[in-house]
Enzyme design. Structure first.
Site, PDB file in Angstrom:
ATOM      1  N   ARG A  57      -6.417  12.751  -4.843  1.00 40.01           N
ATOM      2  CA  ARG A  57      -7.763  12.606  -4.265  1.00 40.01           C
ATOM      3  C   ARG A  57      -8.544  13.420  -3.944  1.00 40.01           C
ATOM      4  NH1 ARG A  57     -11.304  10.509  -2.588  1.00 40.01           N
ATOM      5  NH2 ARG A  57     -11.306   8.799  -1.071  1.00 40.01           N
ATOM      6  N   ASP A 104      -7.374  -1.583  -7.047  1.00 40.44           N
ATOM      7  CA  ASP A 104      -7.950  -2.219  -5.915  1.00 40.44           C
ATOM      8  C   ASP A 104      -8.472  -3.573  -6.248  1.00 40.44           C
ATOM      9  OD1 ASP A 104      -8.822  -1.156  -3.193  1.00 40.44           O
ATOM     10  OD2 ASP A 104     -10.277  -2.731  -3.829  1.00 40.44           O
ATOM     11  N   TYR A 145     -15.896 -10.388   0.728  1.00 42.56           N
ATOM     12  CA  TYR A 145     -16.426  -8.942   0.284  1.00 42.56           C
ATOM     13  C   TYR A 145     -17.846  -8.982  -0.634  1.00 42.56           C
ATOM     14  CZ  TYR A 145     -12.274  -6.519   1.652  1.00 42.56           C
ATOM     15  OH  TYR A 145     -11.542  -6.109   2.899  1.00 42.56           O
ATOM     16  N   ARG A 173      -3.093   7.230   1.117  1.00 44.99           N
ATOM     17  CA  ARG A 173      -3.275   8.413   1.936  1.00 44.99           C
ATOM     18  C   ARG A 173      -2.385   9.111   2.747  1.00 44.99           C
ATOM     19  NH1 ARG A 173      -8.799   5.716   3.846  1.00 44.99           N
ATOM     20  NH2 ARG A 173      -7.378   4.160   4.103  1.00 44.99           N
ATOM     21  N   ARG A 189       0.769  -1.229  -0.071  1.00 42.52           N
ATOM     22  CA  ARG A 189      -0.156   0.058   0.107  1.00 42.52           C
ATOM     23  C   ARG A 189       0.762   1.405   0.112  1.00 42.52           C
ATOM     24  NH1 ARG A 189      -5.393  -1.850   1.611  1.00 42.52           N
ATOM     25  NH2 ARG A 189      -5.970   0.532   1.307  1.00 42.52           N
TER      26      ARG A 189
HETATM   27  O1  CP3 Z   1      -0.089   1.287  -3.348  1.00 40.76           O
HETATM   28  C1  CP3 Z   1      -0.585   0.067  -3.483  1.00 40.76           C
HETATM   29  O2  CP3 Z   1      -0.450  -0.898  -2.878  1.00 40.76           O
HETATM   30  C2  CP3 Z   1      -1.507  -0.040  -4.872  1.00 40.76           C
HETATM   31  C3  CP3 Z   1      -2.789   0.007  -4.381  1.00 40.76           C
HETATM   32  C4  CP3 Z   1      -3.773  -0.822  -3.625  1.00 40.76           C
HETATM   33  C5  CP3 Z   1      -5.200  -0.352  -3.205  1.00 40.76           C
HETATM   34  N1  CP3 Z   1      -5.663  -1.296  -2.402  1.00 40.76           N
HETATM   35  C6  CP3 Z   1      -5.363   1.038  -3.086  1.00 40.76           C
HETATM   36  C7  CP3 Z   1      -5.999   1.747  -2.048  1.00 40.76           C
HETATM   37  C8  CP3 Z   1      -3.704  -2.202  -3.273  1.00 40.76           C
HETATM   38  C9  CP3 Z   1      -2.622  -3.312  -3.746  1.00 40.76           C
HETATM   39  C10 CP3 Z   1      -4.901  -2.354  -2.712  1.00 40.76           C
HETATM   40  C11 CP3 Z   1      -5.262  -4.041  -2.367  1.00 40.76           C
HETATM   41  C12 CP3 Z   1      -6.660  -4.106  -1.242  1.00 40.76           C
HETATM   42  N2  CP3 Z   1      -7.871  -3.473  -1.710  1.00 40.76           N
HETATM   43  C13 CP3 Z   1      -6.612  -4.986  -0.506  1.00 40.76           C
HETATM   44  C14 CP3 Z   1      -5.663  -6.071  -0.030  1.00 40.76           C
HETATM   45  C15 CP3 Z   1      -4.372  -5.521   0.625  1.00 40.76           C
HETATM   46  C16 CP3 Z   1      -4.800  -5.615   2.240  1.00 40.76           C
HETATM   47  O3  CP3 Z   1      -4.670  -4.231   2.588  1.00 40.76           O
HETATM   48  O4  CP3 Z   1      -5.063  -6.455   2.724  1.00 40.76           O
HETATM   49  C17 CP3 Z   1      -7.808  -4.910   0.212  1.00 40.76           C
HETATM   50  C18 CP3 Z   1      -8.450  -5.927   1.409  1.00 40.76           C
HETATM   51  C19 CP3 Z   1      -8.635  -3.999  -0.715  1.00 40.76           C
HETATM   52  C20 CP3 Z   1      -9.908  -3.492  -0.366  1.00 40.76           C
HETATM   53  C21 CP3 Z   1      -9.984  -2.235   0.071  1.00 40.76           C
HETATM   54  N3  CP3 Z   1      -9.776  -1.072  -0.491  1.00 40.76           N
HETATM   55  C22 CP3 Z   1     -10.301  -1.772   1.562  1.00 40.76           C
HETATM   56  C23 CP3 Z   1     -10.751  -2.497   2.713  1.00 40.76           C
HETATM   57  C24 CP3 Z   1     -10.394  -0.292   1.503  1.00 40.76           C
HETATM   58  C25 CP3 Z   1     -10.757   0.621   2.488  1.00 40.76           C
HETATM   59  C26 CP3 Z   1      -9.562   0.417   3.778  1.00 40.76           C
HETATM   60  C27 CP3 Z   1      -8.644   1.615   3.478  1.00 40.76           C
HETATM   61  O5  CP3 Z   1      -7.533   1.115   3.859  1.00 40.76           O
HETATM   62  O6  CP3 Z   1      -9.079   2.912   3.116  1.00 40.76           O
HETATM   63  C28 CP3 Z   1      -9.840   0.236   0.165  1.00 40.76           C
HETATM   64  C29 CP3 Z   1      -9.481   1.474  -0.372  1.00 40.76           C
HETATM   65  C30 CP3 Z   1      -8.207   1.627  -0.867  1.00 40.76           C
HETATM   66  N4  CP3 Z   1      -7.536   1.040  -1.755  1.00 40.76           N
HETATM   67  C31 CP3 Z   1      -7.593   2.732  -0.678  1.00 40.76           C
HETATM   68  C32 CP3 Z   1      -6.340   2.900  -1.534  1.00 40.76           C
HETATM   69  C33 CP3 Z   1      -5.221   3.800  -1.782  1.00 40.76           C
HETATM   70  C34 CP3 Z   1      -7.778   4.137   0.274  1.00 40.76           C
HETATM   71  C35 CP3 Z   1      -8.957   4.792  -0.582  1.00 40.76           C
HETATM   72  C36 CP3 Z   1      -9.123   6.273  -0.415  1.00 40.76           C
HETATM   73  O7  CP3 Z   1      -8.180   7.065  -0.864  1.00 40.76           O
HETATM   74  O8  CP3 Z   1      -9.917   6.755   0.223  1.00 40.76           O
END
Ligand code: CP3
Length: 341
Positions: free
Chosen positions: A38, A74, A149, A29, A25
């Protein structure tokens, strides 16, 4: 333009000049630069705009000095492409207003053509490959994690609906896993064709399962995807979060690299995964330590990992959104400095 291939070498178990590092990640943010992008678009709009995805993918490469880039997207994007509308709610994360809990909902799901439905992802990959001097990691969610999910309708703590389906309607559960598996294989093959140089499967919720249930309900599907991906010749990374009790099974997935969370000593994990490279595994919150303590901890981790067939330094899970970027940069520099041979 010289290519830094340290990460790919470590994945393959080849000798490297230093231990490569990236952060799960790493685009997100905690970076003011990400927040700026964003500020003018929703998260889903961002995911569907290749130019913006390229911009935020590149941000941590220079800011942190990491050895690999990960595609900005995502794991739920291909689930939406299967026909289930996806929303992201501020402060609550992903929401599927319609869920998959019966045969009719399962039958309505499609196995999408990745190029037609997720062309923006392949376009992002093609654009990134023109810009990057470090390898690009493509990714998807592992089928079990994606299934939770769709069944729960979003994030969960107890996974009541998921386990209810596994135990009371296993044929329905396996039917859903089949469709997600097929979708994921096709999606990752398309990412490889577009130019991804390594592929990671995120099994974020694998750790909620008893080992025998993991072996029956989750692992066979991750294994099938990894087998399908062998034809690409790319290194495959499998990360089962909270998976210390599942390590022998994770190694049996066939992945080249096993991702490790922080709940296990990396040396102990290396003994259990056999002839495979490992990725991990510092506690993401350790980035909050005072620099001297953080440095000591990094040194210990590098020492504990010295018997690895290959080691890619990473966090044990995603970087937390309130982490100071400066601390992340210090960790990357320290790993490079302490590991240089
Ligand atoms: O930099 C990176 O790693 C690449 C981008 C990436 C995102 N999500 C961007 C994201 C990757 C590889 C993911 C994977 C992801 N998404 C997973 C597996 C990894 C893990 O953390 O276990 C999962 C379970 C998700 C599903 C998901 N997406 C959730 C549960 C959430 C909300 C929780 C959170 O951390 O905000 C997201 C949103 C998300 N995905 C954001 C980002 C940058 C935040 C969104 C925002 O800008 O508000």
């Amino acid at each position: 333009m010289t290519m830094n291939d340290t990460f790919l070498k470590a994945c393959r178990g080849e000798k490297t000049d230093y231990t490569p590092m990236w952060l799960m990640r790493q685009a997100g943010r905690y970076l003011p630069e990400y927040q700026k992008v964003r500020g003018s678009v929703s998260f889903l709009e961002l995911c569907k705009s290749p130019e913006l995805c390229v911009e935020v993918t590149l941000q941590p490469i220079d800011i942190l000095g990491v050895d690999a880039a990960i595609l900005f997207s995502d794991i739920l994007i291909p689930m939406e492409a299967m026909g289930l509308p996806l929303e992201f709610h501020e402060g609550r994360g992903p929401v599927f207003p319609k869920t998959v809990r019966d045969r009719a909902a399962l039958d309505r799901l499609i196995v999408p053509d990745p190029g037609e439905t997720m062309g923006f992802v392949m376009e992002t990959i093609r654009l990134l490959r023109k810009e990057l001097r470090v390898p690009l990691i493509g990714f998807a969610g592992a089928p079990f994690t994606c299934a939770t999910y769709l069944i729960e309708g979003g994030s969960s703590k107890v996974f009541w609906e998921t386990k209810k389906m596994m135990y009371t309607a296993p044929e329905l559960f396996h039917g859903l896993m089949e469709k997600i598996t097929e979708t994921t294989s096709r999606y990752l093959l398309a990412q490889a064709r577009a130019g991804a140089q390594a592929l990671q499967l995120f099994d974020s919720w694998a750790g909620i399962l008893a080992p025998a249930d993991f072996a029956e309900f989750a692992l066979p599907y991750a294994k099938r995807i990894i087998a399908d991906l062998q034809q690409t010749g790319l290194p495959i990374i499998y990360f089962a979060n909270n998976g210390a009790t599942l390590l022998e099974y994770s190694a049996a997935s066939g992945a080249d690299v096993i991702g490790l969370d922080w709940r296990i000593n990396i040396g102990d994990a290396i003994k259990r995964v056999g002839n495979r490279a490992v990725q991990g595994n510092i506690d993401p919150f350790a980035l909050l330590l005072p620099k001297e303590k953080l440095k000591e901890r990094i040194k210990r981790l590098l020492d504990d990992a010295r018997e690895a067939k290959g080691h890619i330094f990473n966090l044990g899970h995603g970087i937390h959104q309130f982490t100071p970027p400066e601390q992340a940069r210090f960790a990357v520099d320290t790993v490079h400095e302490l590991s240089s041979r």
